[in-house]
Write a protein that holds these residues in place. Structure first.
Motif, short mmCIF file in Angstrom:
data_model
loop_
_atom_site.label_atom_id
_atom_site.label_comp_id
_atom_site.label_asym_id
_atom_site.label_seq_id
_atom_site.Cartn_x
_atom_site.Cartn_y
_atom_site.Cartn_z
N GLY A 34 1.06 -1.59 0.16
CA GLY A 34 0.05 0.07 0.02
C GLY A 34 0.53 1.27 0.03
O GLY A 34 0.10 2.39 0.02
N GLN A 35 2.42 1.51 0.09
CA GLN A 35 2.87 2.54 -0.43
C GLN A 35 3.46 3.20 -2.09
O GLN A 35 2.64 2.00 -2.17
CB GLN A 35 4.44 2.01 0.39
N PRO A 36 3.13 4.49 -1.91
CA PRO A 36 3.83 4.41 -2.66
C PRO A 36 4.75 4.23 -3.73
O PRO A 36 5.76 3.77 -3.22
CB PRO A 36 3.82 5.99 -2.93
N LYS A 37 4.60 4.15 -4.94
CA LYS A 37 5.70 3.39 -5.80
C LYS A 37 6.90 4.79 -5.41
O LYS A 37 6.68 6.13 -5.64
CB LYS A 37 4.95 3.24 -7.16
N ILE A 38 8.21 4.02 -5.38
CA ILE A 38 9.08 5.31 -5.42
C ILE A 38 10.38 4.46 -6.30
O ILE A 38 10.21 3.07 -6.32
CB ILE A 38 9.87 5.54 -4.13
N LEU A 39 10.97 5.06 -6.52
CA LEU A 39 12.32 4.89 -7.24
C LEU A 39 13.57 5.58 -6.56
O LEU A 39 13.64 6.56 -6.65
CB LEU A 39 12.80 5.25 -9.28
N PHE A 40 14.40 5.13 -5.73
CA PHE A 40 15.74 5.86 -5.07
C PHE A 40 16.57 6.07 -6.36
O PHE A 40 16.69 5.48 -6.76
CB PHE A 40 15.63 4.67 -3.23
N GLU A 41 16.63 7.21 -6.45
CA GLU A 41 18.31 7.95 -7.72
C GLU A 41 19.67 8.12 -6.42
O GLU A 41 19.83 8.78 -5.67
CB GLU A 41 17.90 8.71 -8.14
N ASN A 98 11.57 -2.75 -2.43
CA ASN A 98 13.38 -3.13 -1.91
C ASN A 98 13.73 -1.76 -2.11
O ASN A 98 14.79 -0.88 -2.12
CB ASN A 98 13.92 -4.46 -3.01
N GLU A 99 12.75 -1.07 -3.08
CA GLU A 99 13.31 0.63 -3.09
C GLU A 99 12.90 0.92 -2.03
O GLU A 99 13.71 2.24 -1.19
CB GLU A 99 12.47 0.81 -4.28
N TRP A 100 12.00 1.16 -1.32
CA TRP A 100 12.26 1.65 0.49
C TRP A 100 12.99 1.07 0.83
O TRP A 100 13.20 1.86 2.16
CB TRP A 100 10.53 1.00 1.07
N LEU A 101 13.67 -0.17 0.66
CA LEU A 101 14.84 -0.65 1.84
C LEU A 101 16.09 0.50 1.85
O LEU A 101 17.08 0.52 2.38
CB LEU A 101 14.90 -2.47 1.46
N ARG A 102 16.33 0.42 0.47
CA ARG A 102 16.94 2.09 0.14
C ARG A 102 16.57 3.24 0.78
O ARG A 102 17.87 2.87 1.38
CB ARG A 102 17.22 1.72 -1.56
N LEU A 103 16.20 3.46 0.32
CA LEU A 103 14.89 4.74 1.16
C LEU A 103 15.57 4.94 2.39
O LEU A 103 15.68 5.64 3.78
CB LEU A 103 13.80 5.13 0.93
N ASP A 104 15.48 3.53 3.41
CA ASP A 104 15.19 3.74 4.72
C ASP A 104 16.66 3.79 5.19
O ASP A 104 17.01 4.31 6.07
CB ASP A 104 15.27 2.02 4.91
N GLU A 105 18.08 2.77 3.92
CA GLU A 105 19.20 3.40 4.65
C GLU A 105 19.41 4.63 4.21
O GLU A 105 20.86 4.99 5.10
CB GLU A 105 19.99 2.43 3.67
N ALA A 106 19.18 5.00 3.62
CA ALA A 106 19.66 6.26 3.36
C ALA A 106 18.54 7.89 4.40
O ALA A 106 19.54 8.92 4.67
CB ALA A 106 18.81 7.02 1.81
N VAL A 107 17.39 6.88 4.87
CA VAL A 107 16.73 8.05 5.62
C VAL A 107 17.23 8.14 6.48
O VAL A 107 17.85 8.79 7.50
CB VAL A 107 15.68 7.46 6.33
N ASP A 108 18.58 7.25 7.48
CA ASP A 108 19.57 6.61 8.12
C ASP A 108 20.13 7.96 7.87
O ASP A 108 21.44 8.43 8.91
CB ASP A 108 20.03 5.49 8.59
#
Length: 193
Positions: A40-47, A87-97
């Protein structure tokens, strides 16, 4: 997507383009849905290359330089490392840190894949306001798109002229042809016309 035909018509009227043109962009950018069905999360693409630029822009040069060594999958001077979907959300989580604001600004959001760093240009009060719009539903994501197109008159003109190469170049960057965005937009437009 659960955008109604009336919502599409209003957006098209606001922009002075056809409904088919808007539907074509939605289909090409996110396969017609702005949300990940399983979460249910928005689609993202982490750059990751944008993350580096945003860290620097946000006054965090030392963090950016260190992260090049310690977190190269989410902070890099080159694009890549895409995992897709949830899996883009996992990358975002790492970046948020490393830095939350820079991380959120480094994603493209929702059905129309609008980059977070445009939040101020699009009239949002903060990056969080843009993220909230992406979460709010299909209508909120359509509003993000309308704001983005209004802020980019060259795209409006290209959409009106059905100049899909120009739309793709302005929307996706100079390497648009590598992924055939112009061809995909043209074909999707024909389908909705």
């Amino acid at each position: 997507m659960s955008i109604t035909e009336d919502q599409y018509k209003k957006a098209a009227s606001d922009l002075g383009v056809s409904v088919a043109a808007i539907k074509a962009v939605a289909e090409v950018e996110s396969n017609g849905s702005g949300f990940i069905s399983s979460t249910g999360q928005p689609k993202i693409l982490f750059e990751r290359h944008i993350m580096y630029k945003q860290l620097v822009k946000n006054g965090l040069q030392a963090v950016a330089d260190e992260a090049l060594k310690t977190h190269p999958t989410v902070v890099n001077k080159t694009a890549g490392g895409y995992k897709g979907g949830v899996n883009e959300w996992l990358r975002l989580d790492e970046a948020v840190d490393l830095d939350r604001k820079s991380a959120l600004e480094s994603c493209s959001w929702g059905a129309f894949q609008i980059m977070g760093f445009y939040w101020k240009t699009l009239g949002y009060s903060s990056i969080q306001d843009l993220v909230n719009a992406a979460y709010s539903g299909d209508a909120g994501q359509l509003d993000m798109f309308v704001r983005f197109i209004k802020a980019n008159p060259g795209i409006v003109k290209a959409m009106k002229n059905l100049d899909w190469a120009s739309v793709a170049k302005q929307y996706n960057g100079v390497n648009y042809a590598k992924n055939k965005y112009d061809v995909k937009l043209r074909d999707a437009y024909k389908k909705y016309s």
